[in-house]
Design a protein around this motif. Sequence first.
Motif, PDB file in Angstrom:
ATOM      1  N   LEU A  76       0.827  -1.210   0.000  1.00  0.00           N
ATOM      2  CA  LEU A  76       0.000   0.000   0.000  1.00  0.00           C
ATOM      3  C   LEU A  76       0.856   1.252   0.000  1.00  0.00           C
ATOM      4  CD1 LEU A  76      -2.705  -1.151   2.578  1.00  0.00           C
ATOM      5  CD2 LEU A  76      -3.007  -0.943   0.114  1.00  0.00           C
ATOM      6  N   ASP A 101       2.437   4.727  -0.701  1.00  0.00           N
ATOM      7  CA  ASP A 101       1.843   6.018  -1.052  1.00  0.00           C
ATOM      8  C   ASP A 101       2.930   6.976  -1.539  1.00  0.00           C
ATOM      9  OD1 ASP A 101       0.355   8.324  -1.298  1.00  0.00           O
ATOM     10  OD2 ASP A 101       0.265   8.717   0.860  1.00  0.00           O
ATOM     11  N   SER A 125      -3.723   3.883   2.635  1.00  0.00           N
ATOM     12  CA  SER A 125      -5.136   3.722   2.943  1.00  0.00           C
ATOM     13  C   SER A 125      -5.371   3.774   4.440  1.00  0.00           C
ATOM     14  CB  SER A 125      -5.645   2.379   2.386  1.00  0.00           C
ATOM     15  OG  SER A 125      -6.964   2.113   2.823  1.00  0.00           O
ATOM     16  N   ASN A 183      -8.107   2.285   5.488  1.00  0.00           N
ATOM     17  CA  ASN A 183      -8.862   1.041   5.682  1.00  0.00           C
ATOM     18  C   ASN A 183      -7.894  -0.117   5.911  1.00  0.00           C
ATOM     19  OD1 ASN A 183     -11.422   2.271   5.237  1.00  0.00           O
ATOM     20  ND2 ASN A 183     -10.987   2.272   3.031  1.00  0.00           N
TER      21      ASN A 183
END
Length: 374
Positions: free
Chosen positions: A222, A224, A284, A286
């Motif tokens: 994930l 970024d 994220s 989540n």
Amino acid sequence: MNDTACTAQQKYLLLSAHDYRSPRKAGIHFVASELAKMGPTRFFSLRYSFLSRYKHDPRLSLDDQANKIVTHQGVDCYLWKTLIHPIRIRPFESLMYHLYSFGFNRVLRRWIRESDVIILESGVAPIFFDLIKRLNPCAKILYRASDALDTIDAAVYIRNTFARIAKDIDTIVMPSKALADSMPSTHNLAFVPQGIDYSVNEKANPSPYGEGIHAVSVGSMLFDPQFFVLASKRFPQIHFHIIGSCQPRHPDYGNNVSVYGEMPFDKTLPYIKHATLGIAPYSSVNLPAYLRDTSLKLTQYEFFGLPAICPHFIAADYPSRFGYDIGDEDSIAQAISRALNPPQPFSKRTVLDWAQVTARMLAPKQFSDTEVFA
């Protein structure tokens, strides 16, 4: 089974979608290394096929060794390459997994028959539980819950299988107590956190850096890139090092950002040890709560005494972590400033070494700290 092995000599088998020879390391690699010190150890790598080249599978570098038994650092390895492997295509998904679960591979079946302890890693491995019980009902079966199956969006067939077999697994090993809510069984749970190889401190020299302030990010989960777009402009005096993000250099990175490709685990260690800051730039909010405890890079940052910068949800109440709001430049800047000048010194959390982790996996009832609901 039982804490008593059916044979005098313990033989270990690990089933995983990782490969022990891969340069990128996960916890299961270190567990395998410890098992190899205790007895014959085999690592069988699953869910790999001709389709894997289109998924940028990290095991592609091992393709010429597929379907061969290769001994690597004392562990017998086998990368099972099939014509195709189960993929998420309805309505054929469950049928593909069902056929795959029969394990039509002579090496897999032989290794199952010859093993005393079999470790299934979360992912595809649990679908072989029934095969193991048929071929070797005496084997002790451990499940290492590296992730919750819902979190990694495991196929329905895998989730249904795990829900059915969970109660019959000898031990379900969780690296975070936060995983307990996702487990369909409670009587066989054991808490065994991530470990660290304490010898990495000696391997992590010399420093790869010059003078100045250096911040490092390791891994691709994930990832970024926007964090570094914002941070590099706001802190031109900091040199940011991005290792193994699996993404090309963003055109908006500042000149103070260096991007490196996939790097063997040992080569990443000097970049971590000698950095000023560690960064876990998850993209994220989540994210599962257990990631706070299971992230290997955050464990490494803490071991080396690095302040870690990560989203608030992952920072939680860890004193060595400094949280920010994803995409918020001012919030990111505040987190970096606090990490550079922490309001108070933070003490490092005691981290188990991998020998201690492995011992707890094999015999959790011998350790009081493995209780989940204490």
